[in-house]
Write a protein that holds these residues in place. Structure first.
Motif, PDB file in Angstrom:
ATOM      1  N   ALA A  26      25.881 -39.857 -29.343  1.00  0.00           N
ATOM      2  CA  ALA A  26      25.918 -40.715 -28.153  1.00  0.00           C
ATOM      3  C   ALA A  26      25.463 -39.987 -26.894  1.00  0.00           C
ATOM      4  O   ALA A  26      25.919 -40.317 -25.795  1.00  0.00           O
ATOM      5  CB  ALA A  26      27.324 -41.266 -27.962  1.00  0.00           C
ATOM      6  N   LEU A  27      24.570 -39.019 -27.019  1.00  0.00           N
ATOM      7  CA  LEU A  27      24.063 -38.321 -25.839  1.00  0.00           C
ATOM      8  C   LEU A  27      23.278 -39.300 -24.969  1.00  0.00           C
ATOM      9  O   LEU A  27      22.288 -39.883 -25.403  1.00  0.00           O
ATOM     10  CB  LEU A  27      23.165 -37.159 -26.252  1.00  0.00           C
ATOM     11  CG  LEU A  27      22.537 -36.385 -25.095  1.00  0.00           C
ATOM     12  CD1 LEU A  27      23.581 -35.533 -24.390  1.00  0.00           C
ATOM     13  CD2 LEU A  27      21.377 -35.531 -25.572  1.00  0.00           C
ATOM     14  N   THR A  28      23.716 -39.469 -23.732  1.00  0.00           N
ATOM     15  CA  THR A  28      23.041 -40.389 -22.825  1.00  0.00           C
ATOM     16  C   THR A  28      22.029 -39.646 -21.961  1.00  0.00           C
ATOM     17  O   THR A  28      22.273 -38.519 -21.526  1.00  0.00           O
ATOM     18  CB  THR A  28      24.040 -41.112 -21.901  1.00  0.00           C
ATOM     19  OG1 THR A  28      24.789 -40.144 -21.162  1.00  0.00           O
ATOM     20  CG2 THR A  28      24.993 -41.974 -22.704  1.00  0.00           C
ATOM     21  N   PRO A 208      18.176 -37.344 -27.456  1.00  0.00           N
ATOM     22  CA  PRO A 208      18.631 -38.499 -26.670  1.00  0.00           C
ATOM     23  C   PRO A 208      18.990 -39.660 -27.598  1.00  0.00           C
ATOM     24  O   PRO A 208      18.173 -40.093 -28.409  1.00  0.00           O
ATOM     25  CB  PRO A 208      17.408 -38.852 -25.815  1.00  0.00           C
ATOM     26  CG  PRO A 208      16.581 -37.609 -25.792  1.00  0.00           C
ATOM     27  CD  PRO A 208      16.795 -36.961 -27.126  1.00  0.00           C
ATOM     28  N   CYS A 209      20.217 -40.116 -27.505  1.00  0.00           N
ATOM     29  CA  CYS A 209      20.668 -41.216 -28.357  1.00  0.00           C
ATOM     30  C   CYS A 209      20.743 -42.539 -27.596  1.00  0.00           C
ATOM     31  O   CYS A 209      20.581 -43.595 -28.193  1.00  0.00           O
ATOM     32  CB  CYS A 209      22.034 -40.895 -28.955  1.00  0.00           C
ATOM     33  SG  CYS A 209      22.041 -39.437 -30.018  1.00  0.00           S
ATOM     34  N   THR A 210      21.011 -42.465 -26.297  1.00  0.00           N
ATOM     35  CA  THR A 210      21.159 -43.670 -25.490  1.00  0.00           C
ATOM     36  C   THR A 210      20.418 -43.481 -24.167  1.00  0.00           C
ATOM     37  O   THR A 210      20.645 -42.491 -23.472  1.00  0.00           O
ATOM     38  CB  THR A 210      22.641 -43.957 -25.201  1.00  0.00           C
ATOM     39  OG1 THR A 210      23.379 -43.940 -26.426  1.00  0.00           O
ATOM     40  CG2 THR A 210      22.810 -45.311 -24.546  1.00  0.00           C
ATOM     41  N   SER A 238      14.838 -41.324 -32.996  1.00  0.00           N
ATOM     42  CA  SER A 238      15.179 -42.722 -32.701  1.00  0.00           C
ATOM     43  C   SER A 238      16.456 -42.794 -31.870  1.00  0.00           C
ATOM     44  O   SER A 238      17.399 -42.016 -32.082  1.00  0.00           O
ATOM     45  CB  SER A 238      15.381 -43.508 -34.005  1.00  0.00           C
ATOM     46  OG  SER A 238      14.174 -43.584 -34.735  1.00  0.00           O
ATOM     47  N   GLY A 239      16.484 -43.733 -30.934  1.00  0.00           N
ATOM     48  CA  GLY A 239      17.654 -43.920 -30.086  1.00  0.00           C
ATOM     49  C   GLY A 239      17.841 -45.381 -29.742  1.00  0.00           C
ATOM     50  O   GLY A 239      17.222 -46.269 -30.347  1.00  0.00           O
ATOM     51  N   LEU A 240      18.700 -45.625 -28.756  1.00  0.00           N
ATOM     52  CA  LEU A 240      19.050 -46.975 -28.323  1.00  0.00           C
ATOM     53  C   LEU A 240      18.869 -47.042 -26.810  1.00  0.00           C
ATOM     54  O   LEU A 240      19.136 -46.070 -26.112  1.00  0.00           O
ATOM     55  CB  LEU A 240      20.515 -47.244 -28.675  1.00  0.00           C
ATOM     56  CG  LEU A 240      20.992 -48.667 -28.980  1.00  0.00           C
ATOM     57  CD1 LEU A 240      20.349 -49.172 -30.254  1.00  0.00           C
ATOM     58  CD2 LEU A 240      22.514 -48.673 -29.126  1.00  0.00           C
ATOM     59  N   ALA A 291      27.700 -47.533 -22.720  1.00  0.00           N
ATOM     60  CA  ALA A 291      27.153 -46.276 -23.241  1.00  0.00           C
ATOM     61  C   ALA A 291      28.254 -45.247 -23.433  1.00  0.00           C
ATOM     62  O   ALA A 291      28.326 -44.562 -24.460  1.00  0.00           O
ATOM     63  CB  ALA A 291      26.084 -45.743 -22.297  1.00  0.00           C
ATOM     64  N   HIS A 292      29.136 -45.131 -22.438  1.00  0.00           N
ATOM     65  CA  HIS A 292      30.192 -44.128 -22.523  1.00  0.00           C
ATOM     66  C   HIS A 292      31.313 -44.573 -23.450  1.00  0.00           C
ATOM     67  O   HIS A 292      31.973 -43.739 -24.080  1.00  0.00           O
ATOM     68  CB  HIS A 292      30.707 -43.840 -21.122  1.00  0.00           C
ATOM     69  CG  HIS A 292      29.611 -43.377 -20.200  1.00  0.00           C
ATOM     70  ND1 HIS A 292      29.533 -43.728 -18.867  1.00  0.00           N
ATOM     71  CD2 HIS A 292      28.514 -42.610 -20.452  1.00  0.00           C
ATOM     72  CE1 HIS A 292      28.447 -43.178 -18.342  1.00  0.00           C
ATOM     73  NE2 HIS A 292      27.822 -42.512 -19.281  1.00  0.00           N
ATOM     74  N   LEU A 293      31.514 -45.881 -23.567  1.00  0.00           N
ATOM     75  CA  LEU A 293      32.476 -46.401 -24.536  1.00  0.00           C
ATOM     76  C   LEU A 293      32.020 -46.078 -25.959  1.00  0.00           C
ATOM     77  O   LEU A 293      32.852 -45.754 -26.826  1.00  0.00           O
ATOM     78  CB  LEU A 293      32.647 -47.912 -24.348  1.00  0.00           C
ATOM     79  CG  LEU A 293      33.601 -48.618 -25.316  1.00  0.00           C
ATOM     80  CD1 LEU A 293      35.008 -48.044 -25.212  1.00  0.00           C
ATOM     81  CD2 LEU A 293      33.618 -50.123 -25.050  1.00  0.00           C
ATOM     82  N   MET A 294      30.717 -46.143 -26.227  1.00  0.00           N
ATOM     83  CA  MET A 294      30.212 -45.784 -27.547  1.00  0.00           C
ATOM     84  C   MET A 294      30.500 -44.316 -27.844  1.00  0.00           C
ATOM     85  O   MET A 294      30.897 -43.960 -28.959  1.00  0.00           O
ATOM     86  CB  MET A 294      28.714 -46.069 -27.641  1.00  0.00           C
ATOM     87  CG  MET A 294      28.381 -47.548 -27.693  1.00  0.00           C
ATOM     88  SD  MET A 294      26.688 -47.923 -28.216  1.00  0.00           S
ATOM     89  CE  MET A 294      25.753 -47.183 -26.880  1.00  0.00           C
ATOM     90  N   GLY A 295      30.314 -43.459 -26.842  1.00  0.00           N
ATOM     91  CA  GLY A 295      30.620 -42.049 -27.041  1.00  0.00           C
ATOM     92  C   GLY A 295      32.093 -41.818 -27.310  1.00  0.00           C
ATOM     93  O   GLY A 295      32.469 -41.032 -28.184  1.00  0.00           O
ATOM     94  N   GLN A 296      32.943 -42.516 -26.570  1.00  0.00           N
ATOM     95  CA  GLN A 296      34.382 -42.387 -26.766  1.00  0.00           C
ATOM     96  C   GLN A 296      34.798 -42.896 -28.146  1.00  0.00           C
ATOM     97  O   GLN A 296      35.641 -42.289 -28.827  1.00  0.00           O
ATOM     98  CB  GLN A 296      35.107 -43.168 -25.673  1.00  0.00           C
ATOM     99  CG  GLN A 296      36.611 -42.955 -25.622  1.00  0.00           C
ATOM    100  CD  GLN A 296      37.250 -43.770 -24.510  1.00  0.00           C
ATOM    101  OE1 GLN A 296      37.357 -44.995 -24.597  1.00  0.00           O
ATOM    102  NE2 GLN A 296      37.678 -43.107 -23.452  1.00  0.00           N
ATOM    103  N   THR A 297      34.194 -44.008 -28.581  1.00  0.00           N
ATOM    104  CA  THR A 297      34.498 -44.573 -29.893  1.00  0.00           C
ATOM    105  C   THR A 297      34.039 -43.635 -31.001  1.00  0.00           C
ATOM    106  O   THR A 297      34.759 -43.414 -31.987  1.00  0.00           O
ATOM    107  CB  THR A 297      33.817 -45.948 -30.050  1.00  0.00           C
ATOM    108  OG1 THR A 297      34.259 -46.815 -28.995  1.00  0.00           O
ATOM    109  CG2 THR A 297      34.164 -46.580 -31.389  1.00  0.00           C
TER     110      THR A 297
END
Length: 476
Positions: A26-28, A208-210, A238-240, A291-297
Motif C-alpha cells: 500500500a505504498l502511496t 508505488p502501489c497507490t 502494477s498499481g492502483l 488509500a491510508h485505510l487500505m494500508g491500515q487494513t
C-alpha cells in the motif's frame, strides 16, 4: 588448466528455492503542492521524497491547515496523524521560482514592536527596512521573522519601532495548474509531476502501489494520466489509482454515475470516490483516507491486500460536499453507487465506514480480477512480487535447473499465500504449449500462473421460513 589439489575444501551451490522479495502492498505516491514556506528543510520541486515519519514530513514538506492550497498537507495529516501508516512518497510541484508573486515596500504596522504579514512569504526573499530609503536590517540581529500557529509571518524588532517596510516574494498556489500535476518530460530530459511515479522504484527500491492527487483527481485530464500509470509503473509494475468525483457540481448521489461516464472514469485499476468526508470540521478527499485505510487494513492482515477496505472505519464524523453540505446515504443509496463502480462513505452500523468494493471498470466489466478492489490488488501484489523475485534470473541459462527453480520456489510462495487465506488456491506451470521452440531459441520462457483471490462477501442472505411443526411445543 586444472589446479593440482591436496587438501579438504568446500564449495557452495545456489539454493534452488528462491525466497520471495518483500513488496509493500500500500505504498502511496502523492502528487500535489507543499507549503514550503513552513518547512524547516524544504523538499525539492519535482523530486520524489521518501517519508517514514510525521516529523520528517513536517520538517521537509511543511504542515498547513489550508489544504485547498497545499494538498500534500492533507495527505500527510491523514497518513501519519490519523492512520499511522508509512512509508509514503511525496512529489511537490509548487515551484517557488515560478509560482510566486512579489510585494514591494509594504508598510507593516508594529504593536509592541511586533507586526504581522498575512502572505506565505519566502523567508529567503524577505528584506526589511525602517524606511523605504533605509538600508536593509539584519535578520536575527535587528529583527526576527517566524510563522505562528495561524500561518502568519510575525516580525519582531529588537529595538523600538512603530512600523517597518518589507519587500518579499510569496507563494501563490493558485498559479499551479493541472499541467503542473500531470507534468511530463522537460526539454532537458527531466521528469515532472505524475511522470515521476516511474522514478520511485529506481530511486528508492519501493514499488508505488497507490497513486494519489488529492484536489486534482476530479479533473479528467489528471485522472487519465493517473490511469495511464496504473499498469505501467517503471514500465513493468502494477498499481492502483484513487480519484474523486467533483463535489462542487455533483451534489446528489444520482448525479455521480452520469459524471463518471461523461468524464471517462473507467479502468480496471482505478477507484472513484464520492463525496468527501470531514473530521472536526476539516474536510478530506475520500480518496486520501481510502488509500491510508487500505494500508491500515493490510497491516492488520499480515501485510497482504486480500481484505477489502469496504466496511472498515474511516476517520470521519460526517460526509460532505465541497461547500460543507452534509450528505447522509442509506445502504440502498450506497449500493446504487457501488453497483456503478463508485466508492462512498456510509454511517449505518458502527460509525462511518468506507463502502464499496468495485473499480471504475464495473459494471461494464464483470471479471473479478478487474472489478473487485481486493482481487485486483492481490493480482498486483503477485505480479510485482514475481517480477522483483525473479529479476535476478534474467540472463541465466535457459535450462531445466532454471525452470525447476522458478516453478518450485514460486509454488512454495503461492502455497504460503493459500495457507494464510490470501488465496483460495494457486499453481504455477511451465507448459510446452506456451513455449514455442522459436521463443525458447530466442531466450523467451513463459510460466502460467493460476490464482484465485477470495472475493469480498458483498451480500449475505438469510432465508427465513415459518415452520408449522414448532407449533407442537404448545402441547407439551
Amino acid at each position: 588448466m586444472a589446479t593440482y589439489g591436496h587438501y579438504v575444501r568446500a564449495t557452495e551451490t545456489a539454493t534452488a528455492i528462491v525466497p520471495p522479495t518483500r513488496v509493500d502492498t500500500a505504498l502511496t505516491v502523492v502528487v500535489g503542492t507543499a507549503p514550503l514556506h513552513l518547512a524547516a528543510q524544504p523538499m525539492g520541486v519535482n523530486k520524489p521524497l521518501l517519508v517514514n515519519s510525521y516529523s520528517e514530513a513536517v520538517t521537509q514538506i511543511g504542515q498547513s491547515k489550508k489544504w485547498e492550497d497545499y494538498t500534500l498537507s492533507e495527505a500527510v495529516y491523514s497518513e501519519f496523524a490519523l492512520y499511522q501508516v508509512y512509508p509514503a512518497i511525496y512529489i511537490n510541484v509548487l515551484d517557488p521560482a515560478k509560482h510566486k508573486k512579489t510585494e514591494t515596500n509594504v508598510n507593516v504596522t508594529l504593536t509592541d514592536n511586533t507586526g504581522i504579514i498575512e502572505k506565505p512569504v519566502l523567508l529567503n526573499t524577505l528584506v526589511v527596512r525602517k524606511t523605504q530609503a533605509a538600508e536593509p536590517l539584519q535578520i536575527d540581529k535587528d529583527y526576527t521573522a517566524t510563522y505562528n500557529d495561524d500561518e502568519q509571518l510575525v516580525i519582531s524588532m529588537t529595538a523600538p519601532a512603530a512600523s517597518v517596510v518589507a519587500t518579499y516574494d510569496y507563494l501563490d498556489p493558485s498559479m499551479v495548474t493541472e499541467d503542473d500535476i500531470i507534468g511530463g518530460v522537460a526539454s532537458d530530459g527531466s521528469l515532472k509531476g505524475l511522470e515521476l511515479v516511474h522514478q520511485v522504484f529506481p530511486q528508492f527500491g519501493l514499488i508505488p502501489c497507490t497513486i494519489l492527487a488529492p484536489g486534482w483527481s476530479h479533473k479528467s485530464a489528471v485522472a487519465a494520466v493517473m490511469k495511464a500509470k496504473e499498469t505501467n509503473i517503471s514500465g513493468i509494475f502494477s498499481g492502483l489509482s484513487l480519484a474523486d468525483a467533483d463535489t462542487e457540481t455533483v451534489r446528489n448521489y444520482t448525479q455521480v454515475v452520469e459524471w463518471k461516464n461523461k468524464n471517462n472514469y473507467n479502468s480496471n485499476s482505478q477507484v472513484l470516490c464520492w463525496p468527501k468526508v470531514s473530521l472536526g470540521g476539516r474536510q478530506f478527499h475520500l480518496s486520501t483516507q481510502l488509500a491510508h485505510l487500505m494500508g491500515q487494513t493490510d497491516a492488520a492482515h499480515d501485510n497482504l491486500p486480500h481484505y477489502s477496505p469496504s466496511n472498515k472505519g474511516l476517520q470521519a464524523d460526517s460526509s460532505v460536499l465541497k461547500d460543507g453540505t452534509e450528505v447522509y446515504l442509506t445502504p440502498i443509496n450506497g449500493a446504487y453507487l457501488n453497483g456503478q463502480g463508485v466508492h462512498t462513505a456510509l454511517n449505518f452500523i458502527g460509525g462511518w465506514k468506507a463502502w464499496g468494493n468495485r473499480t471504475t471498470a464495473y459494471p461494464s466489466k464483470t471479471d473479478p480480477k478487474d472489478t473487485f478492489i481486493p482481487v485486483r490488488r492481490m493480482f498486483n501484489f503477485v505480479i510485482n512480487t514475481l517480477i522483483t523475485t525473479y529479476w535476478s534470473k534474467i540472463d541465466d541459462p535457459t535450462n531445466l535447473r532454471l525452470i525447476d527453480s522458478v516453478v518450485n520456489s514460486a509454488q512454495l510462495w503461492l502455497n504460503s499465500l493459500v495457507s494464510r487465506g490470501a488465496l483460495l488456491g494457486a499453481r504455477v506451470e511451465f507448459r510446452e504449449a506456451d513455449n514455442a521452440k522459436t521463443d525458447l531459441m530466442d531466450g523467451i520462457i513463459r510460466f502460467k500462473v493460476y490464482l484465485t483471490p477470495p472475493s469480498p462477501a458483498r451480500e449475505i442472505v438469510f432465508d427465513l421460513e415459518y415452520d408449522v411443526e414448532y407449533l407442537s411445543v404448545l402441547f407439551g
